[in-house]
Design a protein around this motif. Structure first.
Motif, mmCIF file in Angstrom:
data_model
loop_
_atom_site.group_PDB
_atom_site.id
_atom_site.type_symbol
_atom_site.label_atom_id
_atom_site.label_comp_id
_atom_site.label_asym_id
_atom_site.label_seq_id
_atom_site.Cartn_x
_atom_site.Cartn_y
_atom_site.Cartn_z
ATOM 1 N N ILE A 2 0.871 -1.183 0.000
ATOM 2 C CA ILE A 2 0.000 0.000 0.000
ATOM 3 C C ILE A 2 0.902 1.225 0.000
ATOM 4 C CG2 ILE A 2 -1.769 1.300 1.255
ATOM 5 C CD1 ILE A 2 -2.673 -1.372 2.499
ATOM 6 N N SER A 3 0.879 1.962 -1.096
ATOM 7 C CA SER A 3 1.742 3.139 -1.219
ATOM 8 C C SER A 3 1.281 4.255 -0.286
ATOM 9 C CB SER A 3 1.734 3.655 -2.662
ATOM 10 O OG SER A 3 2.256 2.680 -3.550
ATOM 11 N N VAL A 4 2.243 4.926 0.342
ATOM 12 C CA VAL A 4 1.958 6.076 1.210
ATOM 13 C C VAL A 4 2.360 7.334 0.447
ATOM 14 C CG1 VAL A 4 2.478 7.206 3.401
ATOM 15 C CG2 VAL A 4 2.382 4.706 3.277
ATOM 16 N N TYR A 5 1.363 8.187 0.149
ATOM 17 C CA TYR A 5 1.614 9.380 -0.655
ATOM 18 C C TYR A 5 2.048 10.580 0.187
ATOM 19 C CZ TYR A 5 -1.070 6.718 -4.120
ATOM 20 O OH TYR A 5 -1.523 5.744 -4.977
ATOM 21 N N ARG A 6 1.456 10.693 1.363
ATOM 22 C CA ARG A 6 1.743 11.890 2.166
ATOM 23 C C ARG A 6 1.508 11.603 3.641
ATOM 24 N NH1 ARG A 6 -0.928 17.328 0.093
ATOM 25 N NH2 ARG A 6 0.464 16.755 -1.625
ATOM 26 N N VAL A 7 2.382 12.159 4.499
ATOM 27 C CA VAL A 7 2.240 12.062 5.954
ATOM 28 C C VAL A 7 2.288 13.481 6.512
ATOM 29 C CG1 VAL A 7 3.172 11.127 8.103
ATOM 30 C CG2 VAL A 7 3.431 9.842 5.964
ATOM 31 N N GLU A 8 1.231 13.873 7.223
ATOM 32 C CA GLU A 8 1.151 15.227 7.771
ATOM 33 C C GLU A 8 0.746 15.186 9.238
ATOM 34 O OE1 GLU A 8 -0.793 18.170 4.772
ATOM 35 O OE2 GLU A 8 -1.727 16.209 4.432
ATOM 36 N N GLU A 9 1.189 16.181 9.986
ATOM 37 C CA GLU A 9 0.737 16.337 11.366
ATOM 38 C C GLU A 9 -0.300 17.448 11.395
ATOM 39 O OE1 GLU A 9 2.584 16.622 15.846
ATOM 40 O OE2 GLU A 9 3.593 17.735 14.247
ATOM 41 N N GLU A 10 -1.473 17.145 11.912
ATOM 42 C CA GLU A 10 -2.532 18.145 12.016
ATOM 43 C C GLU A 10 -2.836 18.398 13.483
ATOM 44 O OE1 GLU A 10 -6.076 17.368 9.840
ATOM 45 O OE2 GLU A 10 -5.153 17.864 7.903
ATOM 46 N N ARG A 11 -2.924 19.658 13.813
ATOM 47 C CA ARG A 11 -3.213 20.044 15.198
ATOM 48 C C ARG A 11 -4.325 21.079 15.200
ATOM 49 N NH1 ARG A 11 -0.302 20.229 20.085
ATOM 50 N NH2 ARG A 11 1.508 19.306 19.073
ATOM 51 N N LYS A 12 -5.323 20.853 16.039
ATOM 52 C CA LYS A 12 -6.381 21.848 16.174
ATOM 53 C C LYS A 12 -5.820 23.091 16.853
ATOM 54 C CE LYS A 12 -10.587 19.031 16.452
ATOM 55 N NZ LYS A 12 -11.692 18.615 17.342
ATOM 56 N N SER A 13 -6.153 24.231 16.324
ATOM 57 C CA SER A 13 -5.725 25.473 16.960
ATOM 58 C C SER A 13 -6.601 25.749 18.171
ATOM 59 C CB SER A 13 -5.836 26.644 15.977
ATOM 60 O OG SER A 13 -7.195 26.930 15.712
ATOM 61 N N LEU A 14 -6.096 26.583 19.066
ATOM 62 C CA LEU A 14 -6.904 26.979 20.221
ATOM 63 C C LEU A 14 -8.187 27.668 19.770
ATOM 64 C CD1 LEU A 14 -4.302 28.287 22.826
ATOM 65 C CD2 LEU A 14 -5.696 26.240 22.964
ATOM 66 N N GLU A 15 -8.102 28.411 18.674
ATOM 67 C CA GLU A 15 -9.290 29.090 18.151
ATOM 68 C C GLU A 15 -10.353 28.072 17.745
ATOM 69 O OE1 GLU A 15 -10.059 32.146 18.196
ATOM 70 O OE2 GLU A 15 -8.155 33.163 18.584
ATOM 71 N N GLU A 16 -9.930 26.966 17.110
ATOM 72 C CA GLU A 16 -10.878 25.927 16.703
ATOM 73 C C GLU A 16 -11.533 25.280 17.920
ATOM 74 O OE1 GLU A 16 -9.212 24.125 12.510
ATOM 75 O OE2 GLU A 16 -8.012 23.764 14.295
#
Length: 320
Positions: free
Chosen positions: A287-301
Motif C-alpha cells: 500500500i503506497s503512502v503518498y503523504r504524511v502530515e501532522e494536524e493540530r487543532k488550533s486553540l481558536e478551533e
C-alpha cells in the motif's frame, strides 16, 4: 493540619463565586457560575460579546446586585463588607473616564485626592504604565492606547491587590494591544497584583493568562489552567495512501487506532516510532503512502467548538 490548610487556601483565594446568578426580567444573564481565582494568577475571562462577562464583573465590583448566589473577595463574603473589599481592588470597566482638557498627571491628581494616597504614587503608576514622558501632555492628544494605559494607571493608584480589566485591548491597534498585554503580564511577578482580564479574543487571553474561564450564554463552560486548554489541541497524524479502505482494515486488524475522513486516515498515536511502524507496515503490504502530515487543532478551533452551543458542560474545572 486540615484546618490550617483550609485557612491558607482561603487566604490565597482572591475571588470565589458560588452559584452566582443575575437575571433580567426572569432571564438569566449569568447562570450559576463558580469562579475561582487565586492570588498571583492572571485569569482570562473569555467569551463572545453578550455572554455575561461584564455583568459578572459589575457584580464583583458592587455595581450590580446578584439575583442569587454568593461572592467572596479575599476570603470574605462581600455581604458583610463589600466596600472594604473594593478598597483593595482597582478596575477598568469599558472605556476609561478622563478629562480631555487636563494632562495625564492632572487627571491622576484628581483621582489621587479621592483615593487618598501619597502624591509620589502618581509618578509610580505613570512609570508602571509607561506614560512618564507623556505625563504633562493633554489627554486629548493621547492615542487610544495611551488613554487605556492612563485608565490602568488610575486603577493602580490605590495600590490594589486585585486588578479587574474589562476588554482592555478593545479597539486598539496591534501596537497598543502589545503594550497592554505586556503590562498585564508583568503585574503578578513584578507588583504582586492578581489580574482578572476579560476578552472575546482567545488569542489575547492565550498570550497572557495563566488560567482561563470560558463563559457562554451566562454559563461557565470551562475553567482551568491555560495548559489544559492547550492540551485539547492534541495533534493527529494524517495519511494519504493508495487504498484507504484496505489500509484502514489492515491497521485495525493489527490493533492500531485509526479513523477515516475525507479520503484520509488519521492516527491517534503520534509518536515517531509508532508512525514509522505504521508506514513500514503499509508499504510491506503493498500500500503506497503518498503523504504524511501532522494536524493540530488550533486553540481558536477548540474555542469555537466549545462555544458552538453543543458543549455546554464543564469540560474542565479546577479550584486550584
Amino acid at each position: 493540619m486540615i484546618t490550617i490548610e483550609v485557612i491558607e487556601m482561603k487566604e490565597h483565594m482572591i475571588i470565589q463565586t458560588t452559584d452566582l446568578v443575575k437575571s433580567f426580567k426572569g432571564k438569566a444573564a449569568v447562570n450559576g457560575i463558580n469562579l475561582s481565582i487565586q492570588k498571583g494568577e492572571i485569569y482570562g475571562f473569555l467569551g463572545p460579546n453578550g455572554s455575561g462577562k461584564t455583568t459578572t464583573i459589575r457584580m464583583l465590583l458592587g455595581l450590580m446586585k446578584p439575583t442569587s448566589g454568593a461572592i467572596e473577595l479575599f476570603g470574605n463574603d462581600v455581604k458583610r463588607n463589600h466596600l472594604h473589599a473594593l478598597q483593595r481592588i482597582g478596575s477598568l470597566v469599558e472605556s476609561p473616564s478622563y478629562y480631555a482638557h487636563l494632562t495625564g498627571r492632572e487627571n491622576l491628581e484628581a483621582i489621587r485626592k479621592i483615593v487618598k494616597v501619597q502624591k509620589s504614587r502618581i509618578d509610580e503608576v505613570l512609570s508602571i504604565v509607561g506614560l512618564t514622558a507623556d505625563a504633562n501632555r493633554g489627554v486629548k492628544e493621547y492615542s487610544l492606547g495611551m488613554k487605556q494605559r492612563l485608565g490602568i494607571a488610575a486603577a493602580l493608584l490605590g495600590n490594589p491587590e486585585l486588578l479587574i480589566l474589562d476588554e482592555p485591548t478593545n479597539g486598539l491597534d496591534p501596537s497598543g494591544i502589545h503594550e497592554i498585554r505586556d503590562l498585564i503580564k508583568n503585574m503578578p511577578a513584578r507588583y504582586g497584583i492578581t489580574v482578572l482580564v476579560s476578552s472575546h479574543l482567545l488569542s489575547e487571553i492565550d498570550q497572557m493568562a495563566s488560567k482561563v474561564g470560558i463563559i457562554l450564554k451566562g454559563n461557565l463552560i470551562f475553567q482551568d489552567k491555560i495548559e489544559v486548554l492547550r492540551n485539547r489541541a492534541k495533534s493527529q497524524i494524517k495519511l494519504r495512501v493508495q487504498d484507504t479502505d484496505r489500509a484502514k482494515a489492515l491497521l485495525l486488524t493489527k490493533g492500531i487506532a485509526v479513523s477515516q475522513e475525507n479520503g484520509a486516515l488519521y492516527l491517534e498515536e503520534n509518536k515517531d516510532e509508532h508512525v514509522t511502524n505504521v508506514i513500514r507496515m503499509l508499504i510491506h503490504n503493498d500500500i503506497s503512502v503518498y503523504r504524511v502530515e501532522e494536524e493540530r487543532k488550533s486553540l481558536e478551533e477548540i474555542f469555537l467548538e466549545l462555544t458552538s452551543g453543543g458543549d455546554l458542560h464543564h469540560v474542565g474545572h479546577s479550584a486550584s
